[in-house]
Design a protein around this motif. Structure first.
Motif, mmCIF file in Angstrom:
data_model
loop_
_atom_site.group_PDB
_atom_site.id
_atom_site.type_symbol
_atom_site.label_atom_id
_atom_site.label_comp_id
_atom_site.label_asym_id
_atom_site.label_seq_id
_atom_site.Cartn_x
_atom_site.Cartn_y
_atom_site.Cartn_z
ATOM 1 N N ASP A 173 0.832 -1.203 0.000
ATOM 2 C CA ASP A 173 0.000 0.000 0.000
ATOM 3 C C ASP A 173 0.865 1.250 0.000
ATOM 4 O OD1 ASP A 173 -2.405 -1.379 0.099
ATOM 5 O OD2 ASP A 173 -2.380 -1.512 2.280
ATOM 6 N N GLN A 174 0.636 2.113 -0.983
ATOM 7 C CA GLN A 174 1.322 3.392 -1.016
ATOM 8 C C GLN A 174 0.437 4.382 -1.764
ATOM 9 O OE1 GLN A 174 5.074 3.677 -3.141
ATOM 10 N NE2 GLN A 174 5.863 5.134 -1.654
ATOM 11 N N LEU A 175 0.483 5.641 -1.341
ATOM 12 C CA LEU A 175 -0.402 6.660 -1.898
ATOM 13 C C LEU A 175 0.382 7.889 -2.298
ATOM 14 C CD1 LEU A 175 -3.336 7.860 -2.300
ATOM 15 C CD2 LEU A 175 -3.149 8.666 0.066
ATOM 16 N N LEU A 176 0.099 8.392 -3.506
ATOM 17 C CA LEU A 176 0.596 9.696 -3.935
ATOM 18 C C LEU A 176 -0.632 10.562 -4.187
ATOM 19 C CD1 LEU A 176 2.678 7.421 -5.250
ATOM 20 C CD2 LEU A 176 3.761 9.501 -6.107
ATOM 21 N N GLN A 177 -0.715 11.689 -3.507
ATOM 22 C CA GLN A 177 -1.909 12.528 -3.618
ATOM 23 C C GLN A 177 -1.518 13.998 -3.692
ATOM 24 O OE1 GLN A 177 -5.113 11.348 -1.109
ATOM 25 N NE2 GLN A 177 -6.088 13.355 -1.058
ATOM 26 N N ALA A 178 -2.136 14.731 -4.606
ATOM 27 C CA ALA A 178 -1.860 16.160 -4.772
ATOM 28 C C ALA A 178 -3.169 16.932 -4.785
ATOM 29 C CB ALA A 178 -1.088 16.408 -6.056
ATOM 30 N N ASP A 179 -3.166 18.083 -4.085
ATOM 31 C CA ASP A 179 -4.375 18.898 -3.984
ATOM 32 C C ASP A 179 -4.313 20.159 -4.846
ATOM 33 O OD1 ASP A 179 -2.545 20.461 -2.646
ATOM 34 O OD2 ASP A 179 -3.480 20.244 -0.672
ATOM 35 N N GLY A 180 -3.318 20.221 -5.742
ATOM 36 C CA GLY A 180 -3.144 21.397 -6.581
ATOM 37 C C GLY A 180 -2.024 22.293 -6.104
ATOM 38 N N GLU A 181 -1.634 22.149 -4.831
ATOM 39 C CA GLU A 181 -0.559 22.958 -4.255
ATOM 40 C C GLU A 181 0.570 22.109 -3.684
ATOM 41 O OE1 GLU A 181 -2.152 25.628 -1.378
ATOM 42 O OE2 GLU A 181 -3.344 26.757 -2.845
ATOM 43 N N ARG A 182 0.204 20.978 -3.072
ATOM 44 C CA ARG A 182 1.200 20.120 -2.448
ATOM 45 C C ARG A 182 1.016 18.664 -2.857
ATOM 46 N NH1 ARG A 182 0.077 24.112 1.137
ATOM 47 N NH2 ARG A 182 1.869 25.157 2.114
ATOM 48 N N LEU A 183 2.134 17.939 -2.850
ATOM 49 C CA LEU A 183 2.138 16.511 -3.120
ATOM 50 C C LEU A 183 2.419 15.776 -1.815
ATOM 51 C CD1 LEU A 183 2.325 13.941 -4.936
ATOM 52 C CD2 LEU A 183 4.765 14.480 -5.185
ATOM 53 N N TYR A 184 1.600 14.772 -1.519
ATOM 54 C CA TYR A 184 1.761 13.957 -0.316
ATOM 55 C C TYR A 184 2.073 12.521 -0.743
ATOM 56 C CZ TYR A 184 -0.734 17.885 1.794
ATOM 57 O OH TYR A 184 -1.119 19.139 2.197
ATOM 58 N N ILE A 185 3.171 11.979 -0.222
ATOM 59 C CA ILE A 185 3.540 10.594 -0.489
ATOM 60 C C ILE A 185 3.427 9.835 0.827
ATOM 61 C CG2 ILE A 185 5.329 9.038 -1.335
ATOM 62 C CD1 ILE A 185 6.537 11.430 -2.842
ATOM 63 N N TYR A 186 2.472 8.917 0.885
ATOM 64 C CA TYR A 186 2.175 8.215 2.140
ATOM 65 C C TYR A 186 2.556 6.747 2.033
ATOM 66 C CZ TYR A 186 -0.615 6.080 5.890
ATOM 67 O OH TYR A 186 -1.024 5.361 6.982
ATOM 68 N N ASP A 187 3.481 6.338 2.883
ATOM 69 C CA ASP A 187 3.884 4.938 2.999
ATOM 70 C C ASP A 187 3.128 4.354 4.181
ATOM 71 O OD1 ASP A 187 5.270 2.545 3.813
ATOM 72 O OD2 ASP A 187 6.886 3.151 2.465
ATOM 73 N N LYS A 188 2.149 3.508 3.902
ATOM 74 C CA LYS A 188 1.290 2.976 4.961
ATOM 75 C C LYS A 188 2.063 2.071 5.912
ATOM 76 C CE LYS A 188 -3.144 0.646 5.705
ATOM 77 N NZ LYS A 188 -4.338 0.036 5.048
ATOM 78 N N ASP A 189 2.960 1.243 5.377
ATOM 79 C CA ASP A 189 3.718 0.315 6.224
ATOM 80 C C ASP A 189 4.544 1.054 7.266
ATOM 81 O OD1 ASP A 189 2.686 -1.794 4.805
ATOM 82 O OD2 ASP A 189 4.442 -2.029 3.512
ATOM 83 N N LEU A 190 5.136 2.175 6.875
ATOM 84 C CA LEU A 190 5.983 2.951 7.780
ATOM 85 C C LEU A 190 5.199 4.041 8.503
ATOM 86 C CD1 LEU A 190 9.115 3.461 5.477
ATOM 87 C CD2 LEU A 190 8.769 1.718 7.247
ATOM 88 N N ASN A 191 3.942 4.260 8.104
ATOM 89 C CA ASN A 191 3.123 5.374 8.602
ATOM 90 C C ASN A 191 3.920 6.672 8.497
ATOM 91 O OD1 ASN A 191 0.743 6.507 9.551
ATOM 92 N ND2 ASN A 191 1.321 6.296 11.708
ATOM 93 N N GLN A 192 4.406 6.914 7.283
ATOM 94 C CA GLN A 192 5.274 8.057 7.011
ATOM 95 C C GLN A 192 4.736 8.859 5.839
ATOM 96 O OE1 GLN A 192 9.651 7.399 6.867
ATOM 97 N NE2 GLN A 192 9.494 8.126 4.749
ATOM 98 N N VAL A 193 4.702 10.182 5.992
ATOM 99 C CA VAL A 193 4.207 11.071 4.939
ATOM 100 C C VAL A 193 5.297 12.059 4.555
ATOM 101 C CG1 VAL A 193 2.489 12.795 4.273
ATOM 102 C CG2 VAL A 193 1.832 10.889 5.767
ATOM 103 N N THR A 194 5.613 12.139 3.276
ATOM 104 C CA THR A 194 6.539 13.139 2.745
ATOM 105 C C THR A 194 5.727 14.185 2.001
ATOM 106 O OG1 THR A 194 8.294 11.488 2.505
ATOM 107 C CG2 THR A 194 8.541 13.541 1.274
ATOM 108 N N VAL A 195 5.931 15.453 2.322
ATOM 109 C CA VAL A 195 5.151 16.548 1.734
ATOM 110 C C VAL A 195 6.067 17.420 0.887
ATOM 111 C CG1 VAL A 195 3.577 18.463 2.192
ATOM 112 C CG2 VAL A 195 3.693 16.525 3.797
ATOM 113 N N LYS A 196 5.638 17.679 -0.350
ATOM 114 C CA LYS A 196 6.413 18.521 -1.259
ATOM 115 C C LYS A 196 5.500 19.560 -1.900
ATOM 116 C CE LYS A 196 9.555 14.751 -2.570
ATOM 117 N NZ LYS A 196 10.186 14.034 -3.708
#
Length: 215
Positions: free
Chosen positions: A87-110
């Motif tokens: 499970d991994q998620l890449l999500q963008a709201d028009g301003e920021r990109l969120y990369i969520y690693d579910k296994d690590l419960n870690q979010v990288t924001v760009k």
């Protein structure tokens, strides 16, 4: 985040990009592409992805496939979800990109900023002014698909060449070739054009207790 997950996430964002071209039957790949981009403000569907890397002996090594779902709304909003093999998620709201690693419960924001620019993601998620950042050209017929080649005009992009395969006005494949001899190969199915997706749909909800890294 492990190296394989980082590479896959990059390919996705870079892919992630690729579902975006359609038009009347019989039209060239370039005409189909331009018509699709002009008429598609949002889309959703499913994808599979694998990497092909050239070996020293002149052969090729293929990675295990991954798969998941995608949703996007122009400009700059998307949800790219890996379901298998993890499970991994890449999500963008028009301003920021969120990369969520579910296994690590870690979010990288760009910040998105100009990140889409000449990247493959600009083709799918960006504005309609594609020829500002890409040189577009017909690339013939292969495996029953009409292919279009998009070459970034900028010299400092991750990918050297992007190829898009269409059949009957629908995108079915995308190939992203980087400068390290690796190609990300994506296939798309169950493509739905212009579903009802609100801006609120792309708002990222921070998972409880997640470690957050801001870049």
């Amino acid at each position: 985040m492990t190296r394989i997950k980082k590479n896959t996430a990059l390919g996705a964002l870079a892919l992630a990009c690729g579902l975006m071209f359609a038009s009347a039957a019989g039209a060239s790949a370039l005409d189909q592409f331009k018509t699709f981009v002009a008429g598609t403000r949002a889309a959703k569907g499913e994808f599979t992805q694998h990497q092909v890397k050239k070996t020293e002996g002149g052969g090729a090594k293929t990675s295990a496939p991954s798969s998941g779902t995608f949703e996007f709304a122009r400009p700059g909003k998307f949800i790219w979800t890996y379901v298998k093999p993890y499970d991994q998620l890449l999500q963008a709201d028009g301003e920021r990109l969120y990369i969520y690693d579910k296994d690590l419960n870690q979010v990288t924001v760009k910040k998105l900023g100009n990140a889409l620019g000449s990247s493959p993601a600009a083709i799918l998620f960006g504005s309609n002014d594609l020829e500002k950042n890409f040189t577009l050209a017909e690339s013939g017929t292969r495996e029953g698909l009409e292919w279009l080649k998009a070459t970034p005009k900028a010299k400092d992009t991750t990918f050297d060449e992007i190829s898009i395969g269409l059949r009957n006005g629908v995108p079915e494949a995308m190939e992203l070739r980087d400068s390290f001899g690796q190609t990300s190969v994506l296939a798309f199915k169950n493509f739905q054009k212009n579903p009802a997706l609100s801006a609120a749909h792309f708002k990222f909800v921070m998972p409880k207790g997640a470690d957050v890294f801001n870049n």
